[in-house]
Structures are given as C-alpha cells and as structure tokens.
Design an enzyme around this catalytic site. Structure first.
Site, PDB file in Angstrom:
ATOM      1  N   LYS A   1      23.889   3.713   1.198  1.00 31.96           N
ATOM      2  CA  LYS A   1      23.553   2.272   1.912  1.00 31.96           C
ATOM      3  C   LYS A   1      23.590   2.465   3.333  1.00 31.96           C
ATOM      4  O   LYS A   1      24.573   3.314   3.951  1.00 31.96           O
ATOM      5  CB  LYS A   1      24.253   1.179   1.645  1.00 31.96           C
ATOM      6  CG  LYS A   1      24.558   0.903   0.205  1.00 31.96           C
ATOM      7  CD  LYS A   1      23.954  -0.494  -0.271  1.00 31.96           C
ATOM      8  CE  LYS A   1      23.660  -0.471  -1.531  1.00 31.96           C
ATOM      9  NZ  LYS A   1      24.102  -1.434  -2.427  1.00 31.96           N
TER      10      LYS A   1
ATOM     11  N   GLU B   1       0.714  -1.329  -0.110  1.00 39.08           N
ATOM     12  CA  GLU B   1      -0.112  -0.073   0.104  1.00 39.08           C
ATOM     13  C   GLU B   1       0.915   1.390   0.026  1.00 39.08           C
ATOM     14  O   GLU B   1       0.612   2.231  -0.583  1.00 39.08           O
ATOM     15  CB  GLU B   1      -0.855   0.137   1.163  1.00 39.08           C
ATOM     16  CG  GLU B   1      -2.025  -0.903   1.216  1.00 39.08           C
ATOM     17  CD  GLU B   1      -1.727  -2.411   1.930  1.00 39.08           C
ATOM     18  OE1 GLU B   1      -0.315  -2.564   2.084  1.00 39.08           O
ATOM     19  OE2 GLU B   1      -2.528  -3.320   2.024  1.00 39.08           O
TER      20      GLU B   1
ATOM     21  N   TRP C   1      22.572  -9.691  -1.183  1.00 37.50           N
ATOM     22  CA  TRP C   1      21.110  -9.577  -1.370  1.00 37.50           C
ATOM     23  C   TRP C   1      20.115 -10.919  -1.315  1.00 37.50           C
ATOM     24  O   TRP C   1      19.123 -10.626  -1.873  1.00 37.50           O
ATOM     25  CB  TRP C   1      21.068  -8.901  -2.902  1.00 37.50           C
ATOM     26  CG  TRP C   1      21.876  -7.657  -3.095  1.00 37.50           C
ATOM     27  CD1 TRP C   1      22.244  -6.765  -1.942  1.00 37.50           C
ATOM     28  CD2 TRP C   1      22.405  -6.866  -4.170  1.00 37.50           C
ATOM     29  NE1 TRP C   1      23.038  -5.757  -2.333  1.00 37.50           N
ATOM     30  CE2 TRP C   1      22.899  -5.760  -3.639  1.00 37.50           C
ATOM     31  CE3 TRP C   1      22.051  -7.299  -5.318  1.00 37.50           C
ATOM     32  CZ2 TRP C   1      23.341  -4.856  -4.771  1.00 37.50           C
ATOM     33  CZ3 TRP C   1      22.704  -6.225  -6.275  1.00 37.50           C
ATOM     34  CH2 TRP C   1      23.358  -5.117  -6.133  1.00 37.50           C
TER      35      TRP C   1
ATOM     36  N   GLU D   1      29.769  -3.196   0.076  1.00 35.81           N
ATOM     37  CA  GLU D   1      28.403  -3.011   1.078  1.00 35.81           C
ATOM     38  C   GLU D   1      28.386  -4.208   2.022  1.00 35.81           C
ATOM     39  O   GLU D   1      27.963  -3.756   3.187  1.00 35.81           O
ATOM     40  CB  GLU D   1      27.295  -2.831   0.222  1.00 35.81           C
ATOM     41  CG  GLU D   1      26.074  -3.528   0.830  1.00 35.81           C
ATOM     42  CD  GLU D   1      25.010  -3.938  -0.186  1.00 35.81           C
ATOM     43  OE1 GLU D   1      24.992  -3.301  -1.398  1.00 35.81           O
ATOM     44  OE2 GLU D   1      24.124  -4.611  -0.133  1.00 35.81           O
TER      45      GLU D   1
ATOM     46  N   GLU E   1      21.040  -8.736 -21.580  1.00 30.37           N
ATOM     47  CA  GLU E   1      20.282  -9.208 -20.213  1.00 30.37           C
ATOM     48  C   GLU E   1      18.830  -9.218 -20.220  1.00 30.37           C
ATOM     49  O   GLU E   1      18.080  -8.937 -19.244  1.00 30.37           O
ATOM     50  CB  GLU E   1      20.962  -8.425 -19.009  1.00 30.37           C
ATOM     51  CG  GLU E   1      22.368  -8.820 -18.844  1.00 30.37           C
ATOM     52  CD  GLU E   1      23.066  -8.163 -17.569  1.00 30.37           C
ATOM     53  OE1 GLU E   1      22.284  -7.970 -16.398  1.00 30.37           O
ATOM     54  OE2 GLU E   1      24.275  -8.076 -17.459  1.00 30.37           O
TER      55      GLU E   1
ATOM     56  N   GLU F   1      32.418   2.132 -11.197  1.00 30.73           N
ATOM     57  CA  GLU F   1      31.529   3.496 -11.462  1.00 30.73           C
ATOM     58  C   GLU F   1      32.516   4.514 -10.493  1.00 30.73           C
ATOM     59  O   GLU F   1      33.063   4.198  -9.480  1.00 30.73           O
ATOM     60  CB  GLU F   1      30.347   3.307 -10.358  1.00 30.73           C
ATOM     61  CG  GLU F   1      29.644   4.493 -10.171  1.00 30.73           C
ATOM     62  CD  GLU F   1      29.888   5.035  -8.852  1.00 30.73           C
ATOM     63  OE1 GLU F   1      29.890   6.168  -8.560  1.00 30.73           O
ATOM     64  OE2 GLU F   1      30.503   4.184  -7.876  1.00 30.73           O
TER      65      GLU F   1
ATOM     66  N   ILE G   1      28.274  -2.670 -19.720  1.00 30.56           N
ATOM     67  CA  ILE G   1      28.444  -3.240 -18.538  1.00 30.56           C
ATOM     68  C   ILE G   1      27.468  -4.420 -18.339  1.00 30.56           C
ATOM     69  O   ILE G   1      27.660  -5.302 -17.630  1.00 30.56           O
ATOM     70  CB  ILE G   1      27.886  -2.334 -17.150  1.00 30.56           C
ATOM     71  CG1 ILE G   1      29.005  -1.060 -17.235  1.00 30.56           C
ATOM     72  CG2 ILE G   1      28.261  -3.049 -16.078  1.00 30.56           C
ATOM     73  CD1 ILE G   1      30.305  -1.583 -17.312  1.00 30.56           C
TER      74      ILE G   1
ATOM     75  N   CYS H   1      27.630   1.720 -15.220  1.00 35.38           N
ATOM     76  CA  CYS H   1      26.752   0.630 -14.772  1.00 35.38           C
ATOM     77  C   CYS H   1      25.870   0.163 -15.940  1.00 35.38           C
ATOM     78  O   CYS H   1      26.216   0.389 -17.147  1.00 35.38           O
ATOM     79  CB  CYS H   1      25.663   0.915 -13.574  1.00 35.38           C
ATOM     80  SG  CYS H   1      25.387  -0.380 -12.525  1.00 35.38           S
TER      81      CYS H   1
ATOM     82  N   HIS I   1      22.823   7.095 -14.022  1.00 41.23           N
ATOM     83  CA  HIS I   1      21.868   7.134 -13.223  1.00 41.23           C
ATOM     84  C   HIS I   1      21.104   8.646 -13.597  1.00 41.23           C
ATOM     85  O   HIS I   1      20.183   9.031 -13.072  1.00 41.23           O
ATOM     86  CB  HIS I   1      22.159   7.040 -11.776  1.00 41.23           C
ATOM     87  CG  HIS I   1      22.169   5.679 -11.253  1.00 41.23           C
ATOM     88  ND1 HIS I   1      23.173   4.826 -11.484  1.00 41.23           N
ATOM     89  CD2 HIS I   1      21.348   4.959 -10.405  1.00 41.23           C
ATOM     90  CE1 HIS I   1      22.859   3.662 -10.972  1.00 41.23           C
ATOM     91  NE2 HIS I   1      21.683   3.835 -10.327  1.00 41.23           N
TER      92      HIS I   1
HETATM   93  N1  GLN Z   1      25.539  -6.592 -15.335  1.00 38.67           N
HETATM   94  C1  GLN Z   1      24.807  -5.806 -14.546  1.00 38.67           C
HETATM   95  C2  GLN Z   1      23.842  -4.888 -15.309  1.00 38.67           C
HETATM   96  O1  GLN Z   1      24.580  -4.344 -16.402  1.00 38.67           O
HETATM   97  C3  GLN Z   1      25.217  -5.183 -13.501  1.00 38.67           C
HETATM   98  C4  GLN Z   1      24.451  -4.444 -12.627  1.00 38.67           C
HETATM   99  C5  GLN Z   1      24.996  -3.771 -11.241  1.00 38.67           C
HETATM  100  O2  GLN Z   1      26.061  -3.514 -11.203  1.00 38.67           O
HETATM  101  N2  GLN Z   1      24.290  -3.420 -10.526  1.00 38.67           N
HETATM  102  O3  GLN Z   1      22.719  -4.735 -15.131  1.00 38.67           O
HETATM  103 ZN    ZN Z   2      26.988  -1.622 -11.687  1.00 39.18          ZN
END
Ligand code: GLN
Ligand code: ZN
Length: 719
Positions: free
Chosen positions: A99, A16, A527, A571, A450, A630, A397, A691, A659
């Site tokens: 984080k 919710e 995770w 992390e 992917e 990164e 990546i 990334c 991002h």
């Molecule tokens: N190989 C993943 C992607 O390109 C790497 C993701 C990540 O670093 N969180 O989405």
């Molecule tokens: Zn990444």
C-alpha cells in the site's frame, strides 16, 4: 493567481487504460499499439488539466506503476520491452506490492536485496522523453528520498549513502530540463535528524543540475519545514487539507521570499465539494506571508473517480460532490474568487440525511457497550462446550472460487436478464455444493462461500442506508485493477437483515457450525469515501451498531460463530505514529461495539497483507476469541511479535498463500506450523488458508484444502 494540479487519474473515462493494457496482455494489441493507447490517455490527461489550470505535470502516465518506472529510470531494473516490463509487475517473480502510504493504491516495491549489484545510473530518461513527446507540462518524477524510503532490502546502514548517490543520478537526469515536478510524499512521515540531513545533501546535489525544482509534498504536514525552507528548490507544495499544521507554521514563521508556495487546498482524497469561502480565507492568510502563491490540490487526484458526468446519483448528493475534473474546476474557481473577492454561493453541507433514531442510539452508548461481560477464559470454556471442536480445528476465510459462472449470474441478475428468484436459486445451489464439499473434505468450521458478494465492502454498502454505491466511480487500486468505493453520506443503519438468509440456509444443511461473515467497520470506512460533517468515530460506531444488529439476528437463528473481517485495520492507521492513539481508540472501540453480543457466540476476526507485527497489542485489545491472519509476508516477524505480547487468544496463521496458484504440500504447511507452535500453545492453534479463496480455481482449492485437513489430522495424532 496561478493554478496548479497533479495526479489526474490515468484510468480514462471509459477505463481505456485497463482495456489497453489488458488487451496487450491477451495479445490483442502489439507493443506499439499499446504504447499508442497510453500516449492517447496521457494526451487526454493533459487536456483535462490544460483547460482549467496553468501548471501541471507530464509523464504521470505509466504502463503499471510510477515507483517501478522511477526504479527503471534510475537503472535498477532494465526491461527491454513491454513484455519484460510486465514480468516484473505480475510475472512469476514479480516485485512485491504494497500500500502506498495510508491509501488503497498499491505500488511495486523495489527490492535491493534481490538485485545482484545495485548501482544507480540514468537508464531511461522518462521525464525528458515525455517532455519531448508532448511539449507541454512539467516533467514528473518521484523524488529520491521517497523512492528510497519506500524501497526495501537496502543493506543495513546504507540508506544515507544510497541517498547521497542518488543526488548525482538525479542531477544527471535533470540537467537539460528547465523545470521538474518532483513528488516527495515521504516528507510527511516522522523522520529522524539523520534523514533530514540526508535530504538536504541530496537536494544540494540535484540543484547542481540547474533545473528549477517544484517540490511537492502531500498526505499530511511536514514536521521539518524550517529545514525544508532551506532546500535549493524553486517551489514547495504543501498539503493544507490533511496537514493543517503546515498553515499554522507559515502563519507563525512566514515563508521564504525566494520561493513559490504551492498551496494544496482542494482535497485529492475525498469526494466532497470544497468550501470555497474557507479556502479563499486561508489563501489570504498565506498570501500575507508569501511573495508568490499558487493554488492547487492537496493530494494526487487519482484517489478520485474521473468525473461526475454521467454518474447516476441522487440529485441532492450530486450537488455536494466533486470528482477529479470537478476538483480542477474548483481550483480555478478558488483562484478567481481570491482575485475578485467574490465568493460563489454554495449549498450547505450539514444536516442532510440524518436519522434521529441513529443519533439517539449513539448518544445512549455507555462504557458497557464496549466491554464484554464475560472474560476470554470463561468464553473459551463456554465455546468448547457448545462447539466441541477438536484440536487444530480447520476452517477457511470465507469466499470460495468466484468462477465465470458465478460472475455471469450476478451480472445477469443486475441487468435484469434473470429474476431475483432465479439468482437466489443459483446461489442456493452453490451453497449446497459447497457445504457438501466441506463436509467431504472434513473441515471443522464451515462457510457459505460468499457467492452472492461482489466486493466485501460494496456488498454491505448496497444493503445499508446512509451509504451509496456508484455505477461508474472507478479508481485504480493497483496496475489495471479498479474498484468503486462507496460513498458514506448520511447516518447509517440496517433497514433489513443483510446476510442472514444465506448463512442460515448453509447452516440448515449441516450439523457442523457455519460461520457468519461480516466486513468490519474500519474496513468499510477505509475503502469508502466518508462524510466529514460528523467525527469519523461516530461513522464507525453507526456501522458497528448496524453490524451488531446483524449478529443478534444470527444468534436468534442459531449461528454460533461469527467472523468480522478487518483487513484494512493496519492500512487505515495514520502516517504519523503520534496520531495512532486516537485512531486505534475508535477503531478498537468500533470492533468491540460490533461484537458486544451474546458471549456464547465465538467471535473471529481476519486480517491480511499488512505489517501486523507492530500492532499486535492493539489487535489484542479488540477482544475477539479467534484471529486468522496472513503470514506469508511477515511470517518470522509476526510470530516473534506474538511472543512479546503474551497473546492468549486463539490464532490461525495462514498456512496456504492463496495469492499463488501453487498447491502447498502437507510438508510445506507443516513447516509453518512447527515454527509457530514454538510460540503459540497448540490448544490455541487453528489451521486455515491465509485469505479468502475467491481468486483461486476449484482444482487448486480442492487439492490444497485436502492437504490442509491431512496436516491437521497428523498434528492431532501426534499430540
Ligand atoms: N471473508 C473475505 C473473503 O474470504 C475476506 C477477504 C479479505 O480479507 N480481503 O473473501
Ligand atoms: Zn484476507
């Protein structure tokens, strides 16, 4: 015995929370309606507590994040309405997110360097407001030390002054409150004597408010219990799940007679049922040393899904689990068992879902399994011959835009609306187009995109034995973003190849090398919820062997480059530096075991969104060939760190901050490269985004990658 709990998840059984906030963002709810929805959620959180425990906080609900709410409370930010509030959370100049300790929750980082004249004053008395509105619960607030310690951009040497100033503001804030629930998780960090002095001073200040302070620490043991005992507070909450030393200290040195001990014995971070017998025994030992003892959870419960009810999981597994609501029940059960001295029967945790083959393989591991047979320099020569890559090779990546169409096909497949064949054909079409695009752009090392993956951990969890995923086990990672951590419950192995089909298909379409893409053992562990009946190192090695099998299959199929993503490496590191050695020992070994395959294969890794400067040495020991990393967050620092370590491996510093929706120009990217080239030899330098591109759209992706390749061509011409 009284009971206490805190940190109940705010997501709501049917998410919710997410629905309310996102509807507000879309303009479907007014501010008043959104506020009403949030109040309802707070009400139901209180009801969950109230049915089961005696003491609990009120005001834990937040429109986005409680660090940010605390900053508003203290007058650092002053949004006038909900829309402005969210500007700070996700607008153009939003606060940075990072984080929260070593968890996968992200908080908004108050940044003093971006405030023109930071001055504390009570701007929003959230604790008081919530107490008034809900008339139950103890008003919640993040404590002054944790607040400041986790903020950034404080003027040099001003930390202690600021902390002292906060004493007055908190005093003001709490002056009409009878009780307050103050959380200070930063007390479990390794603090210096000056900081501890500062803590004493600020709490003496706060105590003038006359409010009874219930001070809660968690995520580990407090190193300065002797000083903590002296603070003018009513209760002290300690974590006995992740802070075993807390119990040792109390058994040896006792506990102050004038204070209540809130004993956190139920794990707020993992999903396994409590061992009631052990908990009661511990409480008995503690009660011999304390006058007033309360039982509680040992870390906030928001690291857990809300309830087991309605989860479709294996019956045997269900019997061993407890999510947030069940944890509340456990707290109650423990208190009752303590009083009645009757311990309820519990299923044994050990010995289920083991595989003799996996255990045998683990036992047979020797030193050689963690060492490469061929040195880095030799490998470099071999790879150069095999791959013949140009100077400044370009790559990405892994993921490419996960458009509405991609997500819809996956959802349709899962719901049975399209067949597996149809789904696979769709993914193959996407791969064909992507390979074409990458060739047109002129990238040197290609990826398959992917498209078949939901989440980089969940995807592998679904394919591996010994790990299960849930349909409804959501937890918040930040804001309204929720994910479903898999549960590692048994010995892990790979029943069949996991990614070979897509990767080899992509490779069959091009002469350029296609990278195989795997998520590394540490990130899968970080995770997921992890079993506790065997050492974590063994879990990591089981994962490593499964991934190694996959790499060997790549090699048989002619794949020459493999990337193992480890974004969670930093992390997952323990909060206390003194525990790092043990952690990095297994983390590094797990990577080396994963990649202990044919030296002809070029091994890449990728890491992102953490402070890597301080762990360059550890990263180096992973013994890969190429790392993409990164750098938007710590560009300067990280380049300096590589200078210090004599890093001989190849490296791609992210030149495009994925991002941000902004398309970086050739010049933008050139700036990053020129600076880095002062430290990193050009023959070791790769050009790539920072990334995966799954959150970007195709237009941004095309334009940015075009610039990226242009940059690489210019650099080649110059050298
Ligand atoms: N190989 C993943 C992607 O390109 C790497 C993701 C990540 O670093 N969180 O989405
Ligand atoms: Zn990444």
């Amino acid at each position: 015995m009284n009971t206490c709990a805190y940190g109940f998840p705010r997501l709501g059984k049917n998410r919710e929370y997410k629905k309310a906030i996102e509807s507000f963002w879309k303009g479907e709810l007014s501010e008043a309606q959104a506020q009403q929805a949030l109040d309802q959620i707070q009400e139901s959180m209180l009801a969950s507590y109230d049915h089961r425990v005696d003491l609990f906080p009120v005001g834990e609900i937040t429109s986005y994040d409680n660090m940010f709410d605390t900053a508003i409370t203290l007058g650092l930010y002053r949004p006038e309405n909900l829309k402005e509030y969210f500007e700070y959370c996700r607008g153009k100049d939003a606060l940075e997110m990072t984080k929260w300790f070593n968890t996968n929750y992200h908080y908004l980082v108050p940044d003093f360097s971006r405030l023109s004249k930071p001055k504390f004053s009570v701007h929003w008395n959230k604790p008081k407001e919530y107490q008034k509105k809900f008339k139950k619960g103890i008003p919640f607030l993040i404590g002054p030390f944790t607040f400041l310690k986790l903020s950034k951009g404080l003027p040099k040497n001003k930390f202690l002054n600021y902390l002292a100033d906060l004493g007055e503001v908190y005093q003001d804030l709490l002056k009409d409150l009878k009780d307050v629930h103050l959380e200070e998780p930063a007390f479990v960090m390794e603090l210096n004597p000056e900081e501890i002095k500062g803590i004493k001073k600020v709490y003496e200040g706060i105590a003038k408010s006359k409010s009874r302070i219930h001070l809660i620490t968690y995520y580990g043991a407090v190193d300065f219990l002797k000083d903590l005992y002296d603070l003018p507070v009513k209760s002290i909450g300690l974590d006995f799940v992740n802070g075993k030393e807390n119990a040792d200290y109390i058994k040896k040195n006792g506990f102050p007679k004038d204070k209540t001990l809130i004993a956190g014995v139920v794990d707020g971070r993992n999903v396994w049922k409590n061992n009631i017998k052990n908990s009661v025994e511990l409480l008995q030992q503690l009660s011999a040393k304390t006058k007033d003892l309360i039982v509680s959870n040992g870390a906030p419960l928001y690291h857990l899904p809300i309830t087991l009810q309605g989860q479709e999981l294996d019956q045997k597994l269900l019997q061993r689990l407890a999510f947030a609501e069940e944890k509340l029940e456990e707290i109650k059960t423990i208190a009752q068992a303590f009083e009645t001295k009757k311990i309820p029967a519990q299923p044994a945790i050990n010995g289920l879902w083991t595989s003799p083959e996996v255990e045998k393989r683990l036992k047979e591991l020797t030193k050689k399994d963690f060492e490469k047979r061929v040195s880095l320099e030799e490998r470099k020569k071999i790879h150069q011959k095999l791959l013949n890559l140009p100077l400044f090779p370009t790559t990405t990546i892994g993921s490419f835009p996960q458009t509405e169409e991609v997500r819809k096909h996956r959802a349709d497949f899962r719901a049975g609306r399209i067949s597996e064949q149809q789904y696979k054909t769709f993914v193959k079409q996407a791969i064909i187009q992507l390979v074409k695009l990458q060739e047109q752009l002129g990238l040197d090392v290609l990826v398959h995109g992917e498209f078949e993956r939901t989440d980089m951990v969940e995807f592998f969890a679904e394919k591996l034995e010994g790990i299960t995923t849930t349909k409804n086990g959501w937890i918040i990672s930040y804001g309204t973003r929720a994910y479903r951590p898999p549960i590692i419950y048994g010995d892990i192995f790979r029943p069949t190849p996991m990614t070979i089909e897509e990767i080899t298909y992509a490779q069959s379409l091009t002469k350029k090398p296609v990278k195989g893409m795997l998520t590394g053992p540490v990130t899968i562990i970080a995770w997921s919820f992890v079993r506790e009946d065997i050492p974590i190192r063994d879990v990591a090695f089981q994962l490593a062997l499964s991934l190694q099998d996959e790499i060997r299959d790549y090699e048989k199929a002619g794949i020459k480059i493999v990337q193992i993503d480890e974004p969670a490496l930093r992390e997952r590191a323990p909060i206390k530096r003194r525990d790092w050695r043990e952690y990095f020992d297994w983390a590094i070994k797990a990577f080396r075991l994963t990649t202990n395959t044919d030296p002809k294969t070029q091994i890449h890794t990728h890491m992102c969104y953490s402070e890597f400067g301080e762990i360059v040495k550890e990263i180096d020991q992973m013994d890969f060939d190429v790392i993409s990393i990164e750098t938007t967050r710590s560009r300067g620092d990280i380049i300096e760190s590589f200078e210090k370590v004599d890093f001989k491996r190849q490296i791609g510093l992210g030149v495009w901050d994925i991002h941000s929706p902004a398309v970086p120009s050739v010049d933008d990217m050139k700036k990053i490269v020129s600076r880095a080239l002062k430290v990193i030899p050009q023959e070791n330098f790769w050009i790539n985004p920072d990334c995966g591109l799954k959150t970007r759209n195709w237009d941004e992706t095309n334009k940015s990658l075009k610039n990226l390749v242009t940059l690489s061509n210019q650099l080649r011409k110059k050298s």
